[in-house]
Design a protein around this motif. Structure first.
Motif, PDB file in Angstrom:
ATOM      1  N   GLY A  57       0.866  -1.180   0.000  1.00  0.00           N
ATOM      2  CA  GLY A  57       0.000   0.000   0.000  1.00  0.00           C
ATOM      3  C   GLY A  57       0.897   1.223   0.000  1.00  0.00           C
ATOM      4  O   GLY A  57       1.512   1.544   1.026  1.00  0.00           O
ATOM      5  N   LEU A  58       1.002   1.877  -1.165  1.00  0.00           N
ATOM      6  CA  LEU A  58       1.924   3.021  -1.329  1.00  0.00           C
ATOM      7  C   LEU A  58       1.297   4.035  -2.280  1.00  0.00           C
ATOM      8  O   LEU A  58       0.428   3.682  -3.079  1.00  0.00           O
ATOM      9  CB  LEU A  58       3.246   2.536  -1.943  1.00  0.00           C
ATOM     10  N   PRO A  59       1.764   5.282  -2.224  1.00  0.00           N
ATOM     11  CA  PRO A  59       1.242   6.257  -3.182  1.00  0.00           C
ATOM     12  C   PRO A  59       1.678   5.916  -4.603  1.00  0.00           C
ATOM     13  O   PRO A  59       2.852   5.580  -4.815  1.00  0.00           O
ATOM     14  CB  PRO A  59       1.913   7.582  -2.756  1.00  0.00           C
ATOM     15  N   ARG A  60       0.737   5.967  -5.539  1.00  0.00           N
ATOM     16  CA  ARG A  60       1.149   5.987  -6.952  1.00  0.00           C
ATOM     17  C   ARG A  60       1.485   7.439  -7.313  1.00  0.00           C
ATOM     18  O   ARG A  60       2.489   7.699  -7.944  1.00  0.00           O
ATOM     19  CB  ARG A  60       0.035   5.449  -7.862  1.00  0.00           C
ATOM     20  N   TYR A  61       0.618   8.357  -6.873  1.00  0.00           N
ATOM     21  CA  TYR A  61       0.895   9.791  -7.020  1.00  0.00           C
ATOM     22  C   TYR A  61       0.595  10.486  -5.696  1.00  0.00           C
ATOM     23  O   TYR A  61      -0.404  10.159  -5.042  1.00  0.00           O
ATOM     24  CB  TYR A  61      -0.023  10.436  -8.064  1.00  0.00           C
ATOM     25  N   THR A  62       1.427  11.435  -5.328  1.00  0.00           N
ATOM     26  CA  THR A  62       1.068  12.359  -4.245  1.00  0.00           C
ATOM     27  C   THR A  62       0.962  13.743  -4.869  1.00  0.00           C
ATOM     28  O   THR A  62       1.876  14.183  -5.590  1.00  0.00           O
ATOM     29  CB  THR A  62       2.123  12.377  -3.125  1.00  0.00           C
ATOM     30  N   ILE A  63      -0.147  14.403  -4.594  1.00  0.00           N
ATOM     31  CA  ILE A  63      -0.447  15.682  -5.260  1.00  0.00           C
ATOM     32  C   ILE A  63      -0.603  16.759  -4.197  1.00  0.00           C
ATOM     33  O   ILE A  63      -1.397  16.609  -3.258  1.00  0.00           O
ATOM     34  CB  ILE A  63      -1.748  15.537  -6.081  1.00  0.00           C
ATOM     35  N   THR A  64       0.197  17.816  -4.301  1.00  0.00           N
ATOM     36  CA  THR A  64       0.113  18.890  -3.317  1.00  0.00           C
ATOM     37  C   THR A  64      -0.400  20.160  -3.990  1.00  0.00           C
ATOM     38  O   THR A  64       0.234  20.656  -4.920  1.00  0.00           O
ATOM     39  CB  THR A  64       1.475  19.119  -2.616  1.00  0.00           C
ATOM     40  N   ARG A  65      -1.528  20.626  -3.560  1.00  0.00           N
ATOM     41  CA  ARG A  65      -2.237  21.759  -4.189  1.00  0.00           C
ATOM     42  C   ARG A  65      -2.170  21.679  -5.719  1.00  0.00           C
ATOM     43  O   ARG A  65      -1.804  22.622  -6.400  1.00  0.00           O
ATOM     44  CB  ARG A  65      -1.719  23.100  -3.674  1.00  0.00           C
ATOM     45  N   GLY A  66      -2.541  20.519  -6.202  1.00  0.00           N
ATOM     46  CA  GLY A  66      -2.688  20.346  -7.653  1.00  0.00           C
ATOM     47  C   GLY A  66      -1.422  19.944  -8.379  1.00  0.00           C
ATOM     48  O   GLY A  66      -1.464  19.609  -9.564  1.00  0.00           O
ATOM     49  N   VAL A  67      -0.288  19.948  -7.700  1.00  0.00           N
ATOM     50  CA  VAL A  67       0.982  19.639  -8.359  1.00  0.00           C
ATOM     51  C   VAL A  67       1.417  18.221  -7.988  1.00  0.00           C
ATOM     52  O   VAL A  67       1.450  17.867  -6.802  1.00  0.00           O
ATOM     53  CB  VAL A  67       2.079  20.650  -7.925  1.00  0.00           C
ATOM     54  N   VAL A  68       1.747  17.435  -9.007  1.00  0.00           N
ATOM     55  CA  VAL A  68       2.193  16.061  -8.736  1.00  0.00           C
ATOM     56  C   VAL A  68       3.623  16.107  -8.192  1.00  0.00           C
ATOM     57  O   VAL A  68       4.550  16.540  -8.880  1.00  0.00           O
ATOM     58  CB  VAL A  68       2.141  15.196 -10.023  1.00  0.00           C
ATOM     59  N   ALA A  69       3.791  15.648  -6.953  1.00  0.00           N
ATOM     60  CA  ALA A  69       5.098  15.732  -6.297  1.00  0.00           C
ATOM     61  C   ALA A  69       5.810  14.385  -6.262  1.00  0.00           C
ATOM     62  O   ALA A  69       7.037  14.333  -6.131  1.00  0.00           O
ATOM     63  CB  ALA A  69       4.926  16.247  -4.874  1.00  0.00           C
ATOM     64  N   VAL A  70       5.041  13.310  -6.366  1.00  0.00           N
ATOM     65  CA  VAL A  70       5.629  11.964  -6.298  1.00  0.00           C
ATOM     66  C   VAL A  70       4.914  11.077  -7.317  1.00  0.00           C
ATOM     67  O   VAL A  70       3.683  11.083  -7.391  1.00  0.00           O
ATOM     68  CB  VAL A  70       5.452  11.332  -4.893  1.00  0.00           C
TER      69      VAL A  70
END
Ligand code: URP
Ligand code: ZN
Ligand code: ZN
Length: 483
Positions: A421-434
């Motif tokens: 169970g891991l992030p595929r994408y992490t999005i911070t205020r609309g910006v893909v960071a991971v």
């Protein structure tokens, strides 16, 4: 510029449903089918959840003669890597230092943050200046005030100070927070242990038995009740403290408890490791407990008597930990966890059936957003909410190891744990960071998030306290004031 998250299943604290999410200008612009946007993120097989909020971090904090090594740069990068999109750090005045002065110091550091952040303010001493400046702190959007009942001779406040500060917090419409350990008893036990030749890291655990936490938690709850202020108890590690919180909540008191991912998944046997470094790296307050206490914490999350899972991320290198060779009281207290909280909780909580995915969202994000009056800007998947999101792949796996972490320290207390169970994408205020473990976050992207005082719980509590306040009995012929 717009982004679509396509083919995912949205999981919030109360709903699970299939829909796409449109992001525009850092916010969620639409949720539904057949949406269009400039770029697409494929969420097939994934859950789309509010990004995690970690309400308990100490980034570059001056403490025990040194500074915690992860700062706002490496700390918030670690957060994003693990699916956490907001941290709340503690501005910590040294005793005698003004609150606004401390706030300035924290402002100077936090400009490097990769994700959004807010602060709690610590009350480490008491006086007219502190009383006065608390109002200005609330006006700046910082509405939660932490009190240390431990660290005698350094950060600890006594009961009279606790009561005075709690009343002020209540009047200002804020939330009182406590590190609940009986600092007087800890100081006595520590001195005795050292005198008896107990100098190693295991003595840290001996010096802080569950009773010191249970007693202080109960005391803080009662003081908060008399002061008329909601109370948030940080790093609840044991049944003794949980029991006090559970009882208070059943009595209608406005109290929340926060266990840490470390206490939920690591136990006291770590301190008996023959390797001094291994044990010292895990020294934190309160210490790790036995399996029964761990069970109590999991039960509390399931039953709702405990509300939030945090990390208390306060990371020191092995070299810093070695300040305490020969005297366990000098080992800097604190462990890391920002990057691992979400994957560890999913693995140990959701994959075991102890938590539902919706409960996972509640305890990692939505509950604290509501407690801190951040909701639904944060902690939600709703039109208008900040696009702080994690696209969570429940099938992705890794083994935690310091060699590949974002944190700046040289070890990881979860080293060797396998997570699923891991992030595929992490999005911070609309910006893909991971993207699948690959970092593309930006230093300085994070913004300070101000909070309004007098949230719904404060208003309800004030109303009740006003209704039940002591009043003079009217007696005919006898004036209330003396003649
Ligand atoms: N928890 C800990 O050991 N260190 C960080 C400071 C605190 O929260 O007490
Ligand atoms: Zn603490
Ligand atoms: Zn802490």
């Amino acid at each position: 510029m717009s982004t679509i998250i396509r083919n995912g299943t949205i999981v919030t604290a109360d709903l699970t449903y299939k829909a796409d999410v449109l992001i525009e200008n850092g916010r969620i612009a639409a949720i539904g089918d057949n949406l269009t946007g400039n770029t697409e993120l494929d969420a097939t097989g994934c859950y789309v959840m509010p990004g995690g909020i970690d309400p308990h971090t100490h980034l570059e904090m001056p403490f025990m003669g040194t500074y915690s090594t992860d700062d706002f740069e490496s700390g918030t990068r670690s957060a994003l890597s693990g699916g956490t999109t907001m941290v709340v750090d503690f501005a910590l005045p040294s005793p005698g230092q003004g609150l606004l002065d401390a706030l300035q110091m924290w402002d100077n550091k936090s400009g490097r943050a990769h994700c959004d952040y807010s602060y709690h303010m610590a009350v480490t001493w008491w006086g007219e200046q502190v009383f006065d400046e608390m109002k200005a702190v609330v006006d700046r959007g910082i509405t939660s005030f932490k009190h240390f009942m431990a660290y005698k001779g350094a950060l600890m406040v006594n009961d009279d100070e606790l009561f005075a500060s709690f009343r002020r917090v209540g009047d200002l419409g804020g939330i009182a927070m406590v590190h609940a350990e009986n600092g007087d008893v800890v100081a006595e036990l520590s001195a005795r242990l050292l005198a008896e030749g107990n100098t190693g890291p295991e003595a840290h655990a001996y010096s802080r038995p569950p009773q010191v936490e249970g007693e202080a938690t109960n005391r803080a709850i009662m003081v908060a009740d008399m002061a008329g202020v909601p109370l948030y108890v940080v790093h609840v590690s044991c049944e003794d403290s949980h029991e006090a919180i559970r009882r208070a909540r059943q009595q209608g008191k406005r109290v929340w408890g926060e266990p840490l991912i470390q206490h939920l998944t690591l136990d006291e046997s770590e301190y008996f490791n023959a390797d001094w470094d291994h044990a010292a790296r895990r020294v934190m307050s309160p210490p790790f407990r036995n399996k029964q206490h761990q069970e109590s914490l999991w039960n509390g999350l399931q039953a709702g008597s405990l509300s939030v899972v945090a990390t208390d991320h306060c990371a020191f290198t092995t070299e810093q930990k070695r300040y305490g060779i020969g005297d366990f009281t000098k080992i800097p207290n604190g462990t890391g966890g920002l990057e691992d909280r979400m994957p560890m909780l999913w693995t140990e909580g959701v994959n075991t059936g102890r938590l539902t995915p919706n409960e996972f969202v509640a305890v990692t994000s939505t509950n604290i957003a509501k407690i801190l009056n951040l909701y639904p800007k944060k902690g939600a998947v709703l039109v208008g909410s900040d696009a702080d999101l994690v696209v969570w792949d429940p099938e992705a796996e890794k083994t935690i190891t310091a060699g590949s972490q974002q944190s700046a320290i040289d070890y990881n207390v979860f080293e060797g744990k396998k997570v699923k169970g891991l992030p595929r994408y992490t999005i911070t205020r609309g910006v893909v960071a991971v993207t699948e473990g690959k970092m593309d976050s930006r230093e300085g992207h994070g913004e300070f998030v101000a909070r309004e005082p007098r949230g719904t719980v404060n208003r309800a509590l004030s109303q009740w306290k006003e209704l039940t306040a002591p009043r003079p009995v009217e007696r005919s012929g006898i004036p209330a004031t003396g003649v």
